[in-house]
Design a protein around this motif. Structure first.
Motif, PDB file in Angstrom:
ATOM      1  N   ILE A 152       0.794  -1.111   0.004  1.00  0.00           N
ATOM      2  CA  ILE A 152       0.108   0.011  -0.226  1.00  0.00           C
ATOM      3  C   ILE A 152       0.964   1.279   0.153  1.00  0.00           C
ATOM      4  CG2 ILE A 152      -1.758   1.282   1.342  1.00  0.00           C
ATOM      5  CD1 ILE A 152      -2.805  -1.236   2.422  1.00  0.00           C
ATOM      6  N   ASN A 153       0.851   2.122  -0.869  1.00  0.00           N
ATOM      7  CA  ASN A 153       1.596   3.396  -1.272  1.00  0.00           C
ATOM      8  C   ASN A 153       2.965   2.932  -1.138  1.00  0.00           C
ATOM      9  OD1 ASN A 153      -0.990   4.690  -1.414  1.00  0.00           O
ATOM     10  ND2 ASN A 153      -1.119   5.027   0.856  1.00  0.00           N
ATOM     11  N   GLY A 154       3.316   1.899  -1.649  1.00  0.00           N
ATOM     12  CA  GLY A 154       4.811   1.615  -1.834  1.00  0.00           C
ATOM     13  C   GLY A 154       5.373   0.572  -0.463  1.00  0.00           C
ATOM     14  N   THR A 176      -9.824  -7.189   4.012  1.00  0.00           N
ATOM     15  CA  THR A 176     -10.132  -6.223   3.137  1.00  0.00           C
ATOM     16  C   THR A 176      -9.036  -5.359   2.937  1.00  0.00           C
ATOM     17  OG1 THR A 176     -11.343  -4.839   4.309  1.00  0.00           O
ATOM     18  CG2 THR A 176     -12.485  -6.686   3.252  1.00  0.00           C
ATOM     19  N   ILE A 177      -9.035  -4.646   1.828  1.00  0.00           N
ATOM     20  CA  ILE A 177      -7.824  -3.532   1.998  1.00  0.00           C
ATOM     21  C   ILE A 177      -8.258  -2.419   3.058  1.00  0.00           C
ATOM     22  CG2 ILE A 177      -7.169  -1.453   0.491  1.00  0.00           C
ATOM     23  CD1 ILE A 177      -7.935  -3.089  -2.013  1.00  0.00           C
ATOM     24  N   LEU A 178      -9.399  -2.303   3.474  1.00  0.00           N
ATOM     25  CA  LEU A 178      -9.637  -1.291   4.111  1.00  0.00           C
ATOM     26  C   LEU A 178      -9.174  -1.728   5.819  1.00  0.00           C
ATOM     27  CD1 LEU A 178     -10.931   1.302   5.159  1.00  0.00           C
ATOM     28  CD2 LEU A 178     -13.137   0.251   5.384  1.00  0.00           C
ATOM     29  N   ASP A 179      -9.423  -3.330   5.776  1.00  0.00           N
ATOM     30  CA  ASP A 179      -9.102  -3.796   7.209  1.00  0.00           C
ATOM     31  C   ASP A 179      -7.655  -3.669   7.222  1.00  0.00           C
ATOM     32  OD1 ASP A 179     -11.630  -4.816   7.886  1.00  0.00           O
ATOM     33  OD2 ASP A 179     -11.353  -6.628   6.666  1.00  0.00           O
ATOM     34  N   ALA A 219     -13.878  -0.348  -4.228  1.00  0.00           N
ATOM     35  CA  ALA A 219     -14.041   0.077  -3.091  1.00  0.00           C
ATOM     36  C   ALA A 219     -13.328  -0.711  -2.019  1.00  0.00           C
ATOM     37  CB  ALA A 219     -15.391  -0.080  -2.767  1.00  0.00           C
ATOM     38  N   ALA A 220     -12.374  -0.049  -0.993  1.00  0.00           N
ATOM     39  CA  ALA A 220     -11.554  -0.781  -0.289  1.00  0.00           C
ATOM     40  C   ALA A 220     -12.403  -1.546   0.617  1.00  0.00           C
ATOM     41  CB  ALA A 220     -10.638   0.122   0.428  1.00  0.00           C
ATOM     42  N   CYS A 221     -13.414  -1.418   1.156  1.00  0.00           N
ATOM     43  CA  CYS A 221     -14.212  -2.077   2.200  1.00  0.00           C
ATOM     44  C   CYS A 221     -14.897  -3.533   1.638  1.00  0.00           C
ATOM     45  CB  CYS A 221     -15.352  -1.287   2.787  1.00  0.00           C
ATOM     46  SG  CYS A 221     -16.764  -0.991   1.710  1.00  0.00           S
ATOM     47  N   VAL A 222     -14.656  -3.521   0.332  1.00  0.00           N
ATOM     48  CA  VAL A 222     -15.305  -4.914  -0.220  1.00  0.00           C
ATOM     49  C   VAL A 222     -14.349  -5.401  -1.203  1.00  0.00           C
ATOM     50  CG1 VAL A 222     -17.645  -4.483   0.141  1.00  0.00           C
ATOM     51  CG2 VAL A 222     -16.618  -3.547  -1.954  1.00  0.00           C
ATOM     52  N   THR A 223     -12.881  -4.973  -1.091  1.00  0.00           N
ATOM     53  CA  THR A 223     -12.134  -5.671  -1.730  1.00  0.00           C
ATOM     54  C   THR A 223     -11.269  -6.508  -1.119  1.00  0.00           C
ATOM     55  OG1 THR A 223     -12.339  -3.747  -3.741  1.00  0.00           O
ATOM     56  CG2 THR A 223     -10.344  -5.033  -3.820  1.00  0.00           C
ATOM     57  N   TYR A 224     -11.188  -7.608  -1.255  1.00  0.00           N
ATOM     58  CA  TYR A 224     -10.346  -8.506  -0.454  1.00  0.00           C
ATOM     59  C   TYR A 224      -8.796  -8.513  -1.087  1.00  0.00           C
ATOM     60  CZ  TYR A 224     -14.679 -10.033   1.692  1.00  0.00           C
ATOM     61  OH  TYR A 224     -15.818 -10.003   2.398  1.00  0.00           O
ATOM     62  N   ALA A 225      -8.077  -8.500  -0.007  1.00  0.00           N
ATOM     63  CA  ALA A 225      -6.474  -8.546  -0.299  1.00  0.00           C
ATOM     64  C   ALA A 225      -6.161  -9.850  -0.913  1.00  0.00           C
ATOM     65  CB  ALA A 225      -5.732  -8.166   0.845  1.00  0.00           C
ATOM     66  N   VAL A 226      -5.168  -9.567  -1.714  1.00  0.00           N
ATOM     67  CA  VAL A 226      -4.655 -10.802  -2.496  1.00  0.00           C
ATOM     68  C   VAL A 226      -2.990 -10.543  -2.499  1.00  0.00           C
ATOM     69  CG1 VAL A 226      -4.155 -12.004  -4.765  1.00  0.00           C
ATOM     70  CG2 VAL A 226      -6.538 -10.926  -4.391  1.00  0.00           C
ATOM     71  N   ASP A 227      -2.509 -11.620  -2.355  1.00  0.00           N
ATOM     72  CA  ASP A 227      -0.738 -11.726  -1.951  1.00  0.00           C
ATOM     73  C   ASP A 227      -0.251 -11.027  -3.389  1.00  0.00           C
ATOM     74  OD1 ASP A 227       1.808 -11.980  -0.780  1.00  0.00           O
ATOM     75  OD2 ASP A 227       2.035 -14.194  -1.904  1.00  0.00           O
TER      76      ASP A 227
END
Length: 737
Positions: free
Chosen positions: A6-8, A18-21, A60-68
């Protein structure tokens, strides 16, 4: 462990984040409006848009799940442009009524718009003209709603009421009650607390005071034994609203009962009853009471005097009155003694203690939850929140066995009515797999690893074979029992047991016989509220007039009117005291109001009596706790000043197998005394205050309902409403009539 950039910068995460988490865990600022950590994300507001490398549009960061290996950017010009557009879209429909809106000064929309640098509308538009709804204690202004869905989801996922829904589509969307024209719910007000704008407001608060004029103080609710945190908002020594804190959810008891200190029936001066309470000096009341107590004991013996205490009292007060009774040498009983029918005694034999097994938070981690004879909405809503959390967040199975269908029946995997109050019969059917439903329940038990059992008033009152539920726990397997919680509406029942009170049924029966025979000459009561409807209370009230009474209390009521002397006590909103929750946490109140009139703390009152009897006790609750309570009876050896709501009593269990054989119960009518909706005792009825000012009339609490409800095949000599959602042979009667 997988990583996201995230941001480098690289950050580890767990599957399902999620990204937001991840951003929140690492203090990376992403704006939100619809998101709440306690509920499943909706992605409605789109203010949390971020750029994800490899995707053509912002996500949307709240519903986009993180991927390696995912690369995310949260603060690019493109992201800011899209967020601004979404904010402008929201403002197209939202009236700019900030100067007159009750939410001004604490509005997420207002704060976020300012943070985006938006100071005026970029798109002029005609604002909606939608209705304003009056839902009893809650006002809904649909014009201010931004359709974030927070209220709908928190009502569904946290409270289990599912009382709200979205109606119509597009520009005509409305938040409306899911059934009927008004809300039929617990009125916990969580929808109000988590509304980001001024669309939902507490009706008593609306147009009363500006938010920036309020002083905010956090305390704990003492209306039930769950011990939820509450924020009280005060101005000029008056509470204007109560709200949930960051770390707790509250119910209607904690939210709307704050007016009880100012009820017109409150007596705030020492009084003598001479055809009505008349003010006298406190010294006269204490001197006369002590003189008569001494005279009674000298002439008639120690059994001629009794001390009666209620479980609404603080821990310090309960132990202080116990100490006072020992100094006098007389009998002492609590309201729990008056109601105990052998259940708690049987529980203590099973578990080796009166302390509940496990914590209420263990409910949330259980994969199977049994609610047995407990209407959580009228006994302890804080327990219900944990049950709903277990079901929704942990995918736990939920089985209810009760005398009625509960309002959260939608969430149950099995809902069984205990006809004629025969809970033991239901347990036997589950053990044997008597039908398709009980076979399913037995299979849930087999598959479960952690089981929570919650037992309440309906079971305790109606089941004649009290050991049946403990035998059922053996059937489940003690090694599987994650927690066994006895639900109670009594604020400090744990402290009652810690003080050695609560299970003296034989003593209460002898006391009532002596009272009836005129052998009890003097009674000192403190926070003791005998219901005029059932059991030992009814018998007590019938003969209480044969004895002289000094009442240490807050209000004039049907019982305190019998007292010769009245000493005014403070409420929990006016003093700093400690309590012990249902699962053994030590909590402490914060004074949010000044004392009314000449009211005294229970510790001050006991100290005055004790001094007359030759013993000097502390005048301060903290000092009393440190000297006489801390480190004793399983209570942690901590200072009063260090009580923070986290430390627990030292609960030690010695669980034994239950020797029990089922006997088929006879069919017949059983009258069960329950709390009326939104009320769990006398204190809440005194919160039903009505006020009128130059702007409007305000009702600060709910009028008690005294409707008697009967199930099929029940006989009741009086007016009642028959309901097929009530078990056969059962009559439910409000006890606080």
């Amino acid at each position: 462990m997988p990583e996201i950039i995230i941001n480098g910068n690289s950050y580890n995460f767990e599957e399902g984040d999620t990204i937001l988490d991840i951003a929140r865990k690492n203090n990376i600022q992403i704006p939100v409006m619809c998101y709440l950590e306690h509920i499943t994300p909706t992605g409605a507001c789109r203010l949390c848009l971020v750029e994800v490398e490899g995707y053509p549009k912002p996500m949307a960061a709240c519903v986009t799940y993180a991927v390696d290996g995912m690369k995310v950017y949260t603060d690019t010009d493109e992201v800011k442009k899209h967020r601004n557009r979404m904010m402008e879209f929201i403002l197209i429909k939202h009236p700019l009524d900030c100067p007159v809106c009750d939410k001004a000064g604490e509005c997420m929309l207002q704060d976020t718009a300012y943070s985006f640098g938006i100071k005026e509308e970029s798109v002029k538009s005609q604002k909606p003209n939608k209705p304003i709804f009056d839902w009893n204690m809650i006002i809904h202004d649909a014009n201010l709603c931004v359709l974030c869905e927070r209220c709908v989801k928190i009502c569904h996922e946290i409270t289990g009421n599912s009382a709200l829904k979205i109606d119509n589509r597009g520009f005509n969307n409305l938040i409306v009650p899911s059934k009927g024209d008004t809300l039929n719910c617990d009125f916990c007000g969580l929808c109000v607390d988590y509304c980001p704008v001024g669309a939902l407001l507490d009706k008593p608060y609306k147009h009363s005071v500006r938010s920036w004029d309020l002083e905010k103080k956090e305390s704990v609710c003492t209306m039930c034994p769950v011990g939820c945190g509450v924020e009280y908002d005060i101005k000029d020594d008056e509470v204007y609203r109560a709200r949930s804190t960051k770390d707790s959810f509250i119910c209607a008891l904690g939210r709307y009962s704050y007016k009880h200190p100012d009820h017109p029936a409150r007596i705030s001066f020492p009084s003598v009853n001479d055809g009505g309470f008349k003010e006298v000096s406190l010294k006269d009341v204490v001197d006369n009471t002590v003189s008569k107590i001494k005279s009674s004991i000298n002439n008639y013996g120690t059994d001629s005097v009794a001390v009666l205490v209620g479980s609404r009292l603080s821990t310090e007060a309960i132990f202080a009155y116990k100490s006072l009774s020992e100094k006098i040498g007389c009998r002492i009983f609590s309201d729990v003694d008056f109601e105990e029918n052998g259940y708690y005694e049987a529980y203590s034999k099973k578990f080796g203690t009166f302390d509940n097994y496990g914590s209420i938070d263990d409910i949330k981690s259980s994969d199977l939850v049994f609610v047995i004879g407990s209407d959580l909405s009228t006994e302890a809503l804080g327990i219900k929140w944990r049950v709903m959390n277990a079901v929704i967040q942990n995918n736990s199975r939920l089985v209810t066995i009760g005398l009625k269908k509960y309002e959260y029946d939608f969430f149950t995997d099995a809902s069984i009515l205990a006809d004629y109050g025969d809970f033991a019969g239901v347990f036997e059917k589950i053990k044997k797999g008597a039908d398709e439903l009980t076979i399913d329940v037995a299979s849930y038990i087999t598959k479960a690893k952690k089981v929570a059992i919650i037992v309440g008033n309906e079971y305790i009152q109606s089941e004649s074979q009290l050991n049946a539920v403990f035998s059922f726990a053996d059937f489940i397997g003690i090694d599987k029992i994650n927690c066994f919680i006895n639900v109670s509406d009594k604020t400090n029942i744990t402290a009652i047991f810690k003080a050695g009170l609560g299970v003296n049924r034989e003593g209460v029966n002898k006391f009532l016989t002596d009272l009836e025979d005129g052998k009890v000459k003097y009674i000192l009561t403190a926070g003791f509220y005998p219901y005029n409807t059932f059991g030992n209370y009814k018998r007590f009230l019938k003969y209480a007039g044969k004895s002289e009474i000094t009442a240490i209390d807050i209000y004039e009521n049907s019982f305190t009117k019998l007292a010769k002397y009245f000493i005014p006590a403070t409420t929990s909103l006016e003093v700093e005291n400690s309590y012990i929750t249902l699962d053994g946490r030590l909590i402490k109140t914060t004074p949010v109001l000044n004392r009314r009139g000449s009211s005294l703390t229970d510790i001050e009152i006991v100290s005055m009596f004790s001094e007359q009897l030759g013993e000097k006790l502390p005048l301060d609750s903290g000092e009393f706790f440190d000297r006489y309570i801390s480190g004793k009876n399983g209570i942690p050896a901590v200072k009063f000043s260090d009580i923070d709501g986290c430390m627990r009593i030292d609960a030690r269990y010695s669980i034994i197998s239950t020797n029990y054989s089922y006997m088929e119960a006879p069919k017949g009518t059983k009258e069960v005394y329950v709390n009326s909706k939104y009320h769990n005792g006398v204190m809440t009825t005194f919160a039903a205050v009505k006020c009128e000012d130059e702007q409007c009339k305000r009702d600060y609490y709910f009028e008690p309902s005294y409707t008697i409800i009967s199930g099929p095949d029940a006989c009741f000599n009086g007016s009642c409403s028959i309901n097929t959602d009530i078990a056969k042979g059962i009559v439910l009667i409000p006890k606080n009539r």
